[in-house]
Enzyme design. Structure first.
Site, PDB file in Angstrom:
ATOM      1  N   LEU A 151     -77.654 -64.463  97.337  1.00 57.45           N
ATOM      2  CA  LEU A 151     -79.024 -64.979  97.206  1.00 57.45           C
ATOM      3  C   LEU A 151     -79.155 -65.842  95.965  1.00 57.45           C
ATOM      4  O   LEU A 151     -78.437 -65.654  94.977  1.00 57.45           O
ATOM      5  CB  LEU A 151     -80.040 -63.841  97.177  1.00 57.45           C
ATOM      6  CG  LEU A 151     -80.049 -62.835  96.015  1.00 57.45           C
ATOM      7  CD1 LEU A 151     -80.678 -63.396  94.752  1.00 57.45           C
ATOM      8  CD2 LEU A 151     -80.785 -61.587  96.426  1.00 57.45           C
ATOM      9  N   CYS A 261     -75.666 -66.129  86.662  1.00 57.43           N
ATOM     10  CA  CYS A 261     -74.474 -65.997  87.517  1.00 57.43           C
ATOM     11  C   CYS A 261     -73.370 -67.001  87.227  1.00 57.43           C
ATOM     12  O   CYS A 261     -72.258 -66.597  86.886  1.00 57.43           O
ATOM     13  CB  CYS A 261     -74.888 -66.078  88.976  1.00 57.43           C
ATOM     14  SG  CYS A 261     -75.834 -64.634  89.472  1.00 57.43           S
TER      15      CYS A 261
HETATM   16  P1  NAD Z   1     -80.578 -57.394  86.525  1.00 55.24           P
HETATM   17  O1  NAD Z   1     -80.165 -57.306  85.118  1.00 55.24           O
HETATM   18  O2  NAD Z   1     -81.776 -58.192  86.904  1.00 55.24           O
HETATM   19  O3  NAD Z   1     -80.769 -55.924  87.142  1.00 55.24           O
HETATM   20  C1  NAD Z   1     -79.909 -54.864  86.931  1.00 55.24           C
HETATM   21  C2  NAD Z   1     -80.728 -53.582  86.842  1.00 55.24           C
HETATM   22  O4  NAD Z   1     -79.841 -52.452  86.758  1.00 55.24           O
HETATM   23  C3  NAD Z   1     -81.634 -53.501  85.617  1.00 55.24           C
HETATM   24  O5  NAD Z   1     -82.971 -53.278  86.029  1.00 55.24           O
HETATM   25  C4  NAD Z   1     -81.082 -52.303  84.824  1.00 55.24           C
HETATM   26  O6  NAD Z   1     -82.094 -51.567  84.155  1.00 55.24           O
HETATM   27  C5  NAD Z   1     -80.457 -51.484  85.932  1.00 55.24           C
HETATM   28  N1  NAD Z   1     -79.479 -50.488  85.489  1.00 55.24           N
HETATM   29  C6  NAD Z   1     -78.553 -50.539  84.518  1.00 55.24           C
HETATM   30  N2  NAD Z   1     -77.853 -49.396  84.446  1.00 55.24           N
HETATM   31  C7  NAD Z   1     -78.350 -48.585  85.397  1.00 55.24           C
HETATM   32  C8  NAD Z   1     -78.048 -47.258  85.834  1.00 55.24           C
HETATM   33  N3  NAD Z   1     -77.085 -46.547  85.263  1.00 55.24           N
HETATM   34  N4  NAD Z   1     -78.774 -46.741  86.839  1.00 55.24           N
HETATM   35  C9  NAD Z   1     -79.768 -47.451  87.424  1.00 55.24           C
HETATM   36  N5  NAD Z   1     -80.081 -48.704  87.069  1.00 55.24           N
HETATM   37  C10 NAD Z   1     -79.397 -49.265  86.073  1.00 55.24           C
HETATM   38  O7  NAD Z   1     -79.288 -57.963  87.301  1.00 55.24           O
HETATM   39  P2  NAD Z   1     -79.253 -58.849  88.626  1.00 55.24           P
HETATM   40  O8  NAD Z   1     -79.539 -60.267  88.299  1.00 55.24           O
HETATM   41  O9  NAD Z   1     -80.037 -58.175  89.694  1.00 55.24           O
HETATM   42  O10 NAD Z   1     -77.694 -58.765  88.985  1.00 55.24           O
HETATM   43  C11 NAD Z   1     -77.091 -57.576  89.454  1.00 55.24           C
HETATM   44  C12 NAD Z   1     -75.706 -57.927  89.975  1.00 55.24           C
HETATM   45  O11 NAD Z   1     -75.813 -58.831  91.089  1.00 55.24           O
HETATM   46  C13 NAD Z   1     -74.801 -58.629  88.971  1.00 55.24           C
HETATM   47  O12 NAD Z   1     -73.476 -58.246  89.168  1.00 55.24           O
HETATM   48  C14 NAD Z   1     -74.970 -60.098  89.332  1.00 55.24           C
HETATM   49  O13 NAD Z   1     -73.848 -60.862  88.948  1.00 55.24           O
HETATM   50  C15 NAD Z   1     -75.088 -60.022  90.834  1.00 55.24           C
HETATM   51  N6  NAD Z   1     -75.810 -61.142  91.458  1.00 55.24           N
HETATM   52  C16 NAD Z   1     -76.923 -61.640  90.872  1.00 55.24           C
HETATM   53  C17 NAD Z   1     -77.623 -62.673  91.489  1.00 55.24           C
HETATM   54  C18 NAD Z   1     -78.847 -63.271  90.856  1.00 55.24           C
HETATM   55  O14 NAD Z   1     -79.260 -64.346  91.294  1.00 55.24           O
HETATM   56  N7  NAD Z   1     -79.470 -62.626  89.878  1.00 55.24           N
HETATM   57  C19 NAD Z   1     -77.175 -63.191  92.721  1.00 55.24           C
HETATM   58  C20 NAD Z   1     -76.041 -62.629  93.302  1.00 55.24           C
HETATM   59  C21 NAD Z   1     -75.360 -61.602  92.653  1.00 55.24           C
END
Ligand code: NAD
Length: 437
Positions: A151, A261
């Site tokens: 996404l 990302c």
């Molecule tokens: P983010 O930082 O927005 O969200 C991660 C969440 O995980 C946070 O709310 C944090 O508090 C929580 N967290 C941390 N430790 C935790 C635990 N032990 N238990 C429960 N929750 C916990 O990150 P994001 O942007 O959603 O990205 C997440 C993953 O997806 C990453 O690996 C990223 O590379 C990947 N990704 C992101 C996108 C994007 O557009 N943001 C797109 C594709 C893939």
């Protein structure tokens, strides 16, 4: 189906909400108590178009729940998504501490068979590590599947609900069947669910992001060359984009890619390559070029102001790393703020969604404004950092009457240089003729 999503950030919240929308009962888990309190209170903590409507409907209809308690969150869940951060560690590799910590906890907490799905972007071999971590304490059978997320922030809901493809890495038939059922409502138009081995699924995500970052960077190099040779990158873009082998997207020159990302994924793939004793030369070049591209406009500003930016007031239009998001991670604007402040300049900024997050980082070192005109009042020049639509067609007559200097440094090539010359602006953009009025 009952599912759990661990990590309720950009990816987790969209994943959870969209799967609730397709009829599943979803519990989103996060360790951030403030975030969970907000969510329980009916507030969406991030800006993502379309998300709020789905969120409200599914909370109201009892399909979407939030908790800080992992045990409670995964109770009865057939599928457990890990949407946890994988930030760059000190050496550039993806830091797996969040993912492995939850895997460790899951080992203890799993009470019945579940598919644990890695949705975070993780290096090859992570599914294996997650499996091993869970297995240490697990009392029940489970599967670990790699399901990278593609996404895009800003259109995340649309991307999730209508994915170009779904990639799933697993060797378990049982897990494959469950995943196929879960995703079926999202691929009704015939877009494929591509099943593969875990390593290939993990690498697919890095390959996709690195390819796109390379495409952008290639165009930025062409843009820099255009400036030297007197060509126009927008013309070149149109000229090559119409070639179906190349395609029209990701060809816009600018002040570099940012976001949560591309920078970290390119870095992590380069690190994985060097660990595998493979010298991935293009990736290293991409990272170098992108770094210098971010502050291309500062060079132009210094030239325009005879090397002295001290005491100048600059409007900054746009802070988020791209339009339609409040995400400012690795945003070019942050690098430009640092560079301009280091030169002794004053900054008046406006962004439709990103100001709160930037304020948390830079505090009162810059002024935050109510709109783009407020930012431009008495400014010696305007810097455009993000191509929000609101910046595309400003009222130039109004603008000209409030600025101190009719100078624009445009990092997103929003305006026509000829029109800007007619309006008697000094107008600097990327890969096109600079107008020094
Ligand atoms: P983010 O930082 O927005 O969200 C991660 C969440 O995980 C946070 O709310 C944090 O508090 C929580 N967290 C941390 N430790 C935790 C635990 N032990 N238990 C429960 N929750 C916990 O990150 P994001 O942007 O959603 O990205 C997440 C993953 O997806 C990453 O690996 C990223 O590379 C990947 N990704 C992101 C996108 C994007 O557009 N943001 C797109 C594709 C893939």
């Amino acid at each position: 189906m009952k599912i759990a999503v661990v990590g309720t950030g950009y990816v987790g919240l969209v994943t959870g909400t969209c799967f609730a929308e397709t009829g599943n009962t979803v519990t989103c888990v996060d360790i951030d108590e403030k975030k969970v309190a907000k969510l329980r209170n009916g507030e969406v903590p991030i800006y993502e178009p379309g998300l709020e409507t789905l969120f409200e409907r599914n909370v109201k209809q009892g399909r979407l729940h939030f908790t800080t308690n992992l045990k409670e969150g995964i109770e009865g869940a057939k599928v457990i998504f890990l949407a946890l951060p994988t930030p760059p560690g000190e050496d550039g590799s993806a830091d797996l501490k969040y993912v492995l910590k939850v895997a460790d906890d899951l080992g203890e907490l799993l009470e019945e068979y579940a598919v644990v799905v890695d949705k975070s972007t993780v290096p090859v071999g992570t599914a294996e590590k997650v499996r091993a971590k869970i297995a240490v304490k697990a009392k029940v059978d489970f599967d670990v599947v790699s399901n990278p997320e593609f996404l895009r922030e800003g259109v995340a809901v649309e991307d999730f609900m209508k994915p170009d493809r779904v990639v799933i890495g697993t060797q378990s038939e049982k897990a494959q069947e469950i995943m196929e059922k879960l995703y079926a409502p999202l691929v009704r138009q015939g877009n494929p669910i591509i099943f593969m081995d875990e390593a290939s699924a993990e690498l697919t995500k890095y390959a996709a992001n690195s390819f796109l970052a390379t495409k952008i960077t290639f165009m930025n190099e062409i843009a820099n060359l255009c400036e030297k040779l007197g060509a126009d990158v927008d013309m070149v873009r149109k000229g090559i984009g119409t070639d179906t082998r190349i395609g029209k997207r990701f060809l816009f020159a600018g002040i570099g890619y940012g976001g949560s990302c591309f920078p970290k994924d390119v870095q992590a793939l380069a690190k994985s390559s060097s660990e595998a004793k493979y010298d991935f030369k293009i990736l290293n070049a991409v990272m170098d070029i992108n770094q210098s591209q971010k502050t291309r406009l500062i060079e132009k500003a210094k030239q325009h102001f005879n090397g002295d930016l001290k005491g100048k007031t600059f409007a900054m239009w746009g802070l988020s790393f791209k339009p339609y998001t409040d995400d400012i991670r690795e945003a070019p604007a942050l690098y430009n703020i640092d560079a301009l402040l280091a030169e002794g300049a004053k900054i008046k900024a406006y962004d439709p969604e990103g100001m709160k997050n930037v304020r948390e980082i830079v505090g009162d070192k810059i002024e935050f404004c109510v709109d783009e005109y407020h930012a431009a009042e008495q400014a010696d020049a305007i810097f455009i950092m993000t191509e929000w639509p609101i910046f595309r067609t400003p009222d130039f007559a109004k603008l000209s009457s409030i600025v101190n200097g009719k100078v624009i440094f445009d990092g997103r090539n929003l305006y026509d240089p000829v029109a800007m010359a007619e309006l008697e602006y000094s107008y600097y953009s990327i890969g096109r003729k600079d107008i020094n009025g």
